[in-house]
Design a protein around this motif. Structure first.
Motif, PDB file in Angstrom:
ATOM      1  N   PHE A 171       3.535   6.506  -6.133  1.00  0.00           N
ATOM      2  CA  PHE A 171       3.050   5.373  -6.915  1.00  0.00           C
ATOM      3  C   PHE A 171       4.151   4.335  -7.124  1.00  0.00           C
ATOM      4  O   PHE A 171       3.887   3.131  -7.116  1.00  0.00           O
ATOM      5  N   ARG A 172       5.386   4.780  -7.315  1.00  0.00           N
ATOM      6  CA  ARG A 172       6.504   3.846  -7.478  1.00  0.00           C
ATOM      7  C   ARG A 172       6.699   3.024  -6.211  1.00  0.00           C
ATOM      8  O   ARG A 172       6.914   1.808  -6.265  1.00  0.00           O
ATOM      9  N   LYS A 173       6.621   3.667  -5.066  1.00  0.00           N
ATOM     10  CA  LYS A 173       6.771   2.975  -3.795  1.00  0.00           C
ATOM     11  C   LYS A 173       5.628   1.990  -3.565  1.00  0.00           C
ATOM     12  O   LYS A 173       5.833   0.865  -3.093  1.00  0.00           O
ATOM     13  N   PHE A 174       4.406   2.388  -3.932  1.00  0.00           N
ATOM     14  CA  PHE A 174       3.257   1.498  -3.782  1.00  0.00           C
ATOM     15  C   PHE A 174       3.428   0.252  -4.651  1.00  0.00           C
ATOM     16  O   PHE A 174       3.174  -0.868  -4.211  1.00  0.00           O
ATOM     17  N   ALA A 175       3.848   0.447  -5.898  1.00  0.00           N
ATOM     18  CA  ALA A 175       4.012  -0.686  -6.811  1.00  0.00           C
ATOM     19  C   ALA A 175       5.072  -1.654  -6.298  1.00  0.00           C
ATOM     20  O   ALA A 175       4.916  -2.878  -6.382  1.00  0.00           O
ATOM     21  N   THR A 176       6.158  -1.125  -5.747  1.00  0.00           N
ATOM     22  CA  THR A 176       7.236  -1.975  -5.248  1.00  0.00           C
ATOM     23  C   THR A 176       6.831  -2.716  -3.969  1.00  0.00           C
ATOM     24  O   THR A 176       7.075  -3.918  -3.835  1.00  0.00           O
ATOM     25  N   ASP A 177       6.198  -2.004  -3.043  1.00  0.00           N
ATOM     26  CA  ASP A 177       5.847  -2.605  -1.755  1.00  0.00           C
ATOM     27  C   ASP A 177       4.728  -3.631  -1.875  1.00  0.00           C
ATOM     28  O   ASP A 177       4.677  -4.586  -1.093  1.00  0.00           O
ATOM     29  N   ASN A 178       3.815  -3.451  -2.834  1.00  0.00           N
ATOM     30  CA  ASN A 178       2.643  -4.328  -2.937  1.00  0.00           C
ATOM     31  C   ASN A 178       2.695  -5.285  -4.122  1.00  0.00           C
ATOM     32  O   ASN A 178       1.720  -6.013  -4.354  1.00  0.00           O
ATOM     33  N   SER A 179       3.810  -5.289  -4.864  1.00  0.00           N
ATOM     34  CA  SER A 179       3.930  -6.154  -6.057  1.00  0.00           C
ATOM     35  C   SER A 179       2.732  -5.973  -6.982  1.00  0.00           C
ATOM     36  O   SER A 179       2.135  -6.941  -7.468  1.00  0.00           O
ATOM     37  N   ALA A 191      -7.680  -2.240  -1.865  1.00  0.00           N
ATOM     38  CA  ALA A 191      -8.086  -3.102  -2.977  1.00  0.00           C
ATOM     39  C   ALA A 191      -7.124  -4.271  -3.144  1.00  0.00           C
ATOM     40  O   ALA A 191      -7.545  -5.408  -3.422  1.00  0.00           O
ATOM     41  N   VAL A 192      -5.833  -4.029  -2.972  1.00  0.00           N
ATOM     42  CA  VAL A 192      -4.849  -5.112  -3.082  1.00  0.00           C
ATOM     43  C   VAL A 192      -5.050  -6.131  -1.970  1.00  0.00           C
ATOM     44  O   VAL A 192      -4.966  -7.345  -2.193  1.00  0.00           O
ATOM     45  N   TYR A 193      -5.344  -5.666  -0.772  1.00  0.00           N
ATOM     46  CA  TYR A 193      -5.501  -6.558   0.374  1.00  0.00           C
ATOM     47  C   TYR A 193      -6.796  -7.369   0.298  1.00  0.00           C
ATOM     48  O   TYR A 193      -6.803  -8.573   0.584  1.00  0.00           O
ATOM     49  N   VAL A 194      -7.893  -6.731  -0.110  1.00  0.00           N
ATOM     50  CA  VAL A 194      -9.202  -7.385  -0.088  1.00  0.00           C
ATOM     51  C   VAL A 194      -9.454  -8.175  -1.366  1.00  0.00           C
ATOM     52  O   VAL A 194      -9.937  -9.315  -1.320  1.00  0.00           O
TER      53      VAL A 194
END
Length: 230
Positions: free
Chosen positions: A88-96, A50-53
């Motif tokens: 979830f913390r890692k996802f938030a950091t890696d994907n802003s 979803a972040v990418y598209v």
């Protein structure tokens, strides 16, 4: 959600239903089509897609306990929760991308307020979070209870506080009760003299100069800063 978006019950004004439905479809709002329990890996992969598209910048997960039922780590629920929160913390950091995670609290006595320590599991959830919001519901014997939103952690500037909430049954929404007129209060200056200063009533207000994310929608009655005012 359509009732909340229209701030009123559309079944009482069916002639406006199509108009509000079309406006709701135009919102940059997407739903993950998950039914039942899903693994954390599947959810993370969907969020990354979803972040990418769609350039999503805010994801809401409701709720943590529901996801934990599928994990093989269910023999140790604390370890399972720490693993999910860390993912979830890692996802938030890696994907802003901002992630809002709903966690049901532990059972507390009715006469006690919820605290940060009331979050189910270990302290990892509150430690990893940038902000912790607690929905307080004080039950009263003499009448309806009082609900308010408590900001118990704010990593941005440290300001915490309480926002009273008033439920509007017609629109199924919570809102801040209308503020009374500003009152004069006495304050002391550096010399110890008592002076009168009008109260601004804006302590803890959220700054309005932030940019709008594609994954967030404007309220129908909130002006869109990207459009010129009429």
């Amino acid at each position: 959600m359509l009732t909340q978006f229209a701030v009123g019950r559309l079944e009482e004004q069916l002639d406006k239903y199509d108009e509000w439905a079309d406006r709701f479809e135009d919102l940059p709002l997407y739903f993950m089509t998950f039914h039942g329990q899903q693994s954390i890996r599947t959810v993370i992969d969907t969020m990354q897609h979803a972040v990418y598209v769609y350039d999503i910048c805010h994801v809401v997960i409701d709720n943590l306990q529901f996801m934990m039922g599928h994990e093989q780590l269910s023999t140790d629920r604390i370890a399972a929760q720490d693993y999910i929160v860390g993912a979830f913390r890692k996802f938030a950091t890696d994907n802003s991308c901002h992630v809002t995670l709903v966690i049901h609290p532990r059972k507390e006595d009715d006469d006690k307020e919820l605290q940060t320590a009331s979050i189910f599991g270990s302290a990892k959830a509150s430690q990893e979070a940038d902000n912790v919001l607690i929905l307080q519901d004080r039950k009263l014997v003499t009448g309806p209870g009082k609900r308010y939103l408590q900001v118990s952690k704010n990593r941005f500037d440290g300001d915490v506080g309480v926002f009273p909430l008033e439920f509007n049954k017609s629109s199924l929404t919570f809102s801040i009760p209308p503020k009374s007129k500003a009152r004069l209060k006495k304050v002391k200056d550096d010399n110890g003299l008592v002076t009168k200063k009008p109260s601004s009533g804006k302590k803890g207000a959220v700054p309005q100069n932030s940019k709008t994310c594609l994954g967030q929608a404007h309220h129908p009655y909130q002006p869109d800063p990207s459009k010129p005012s009429r």
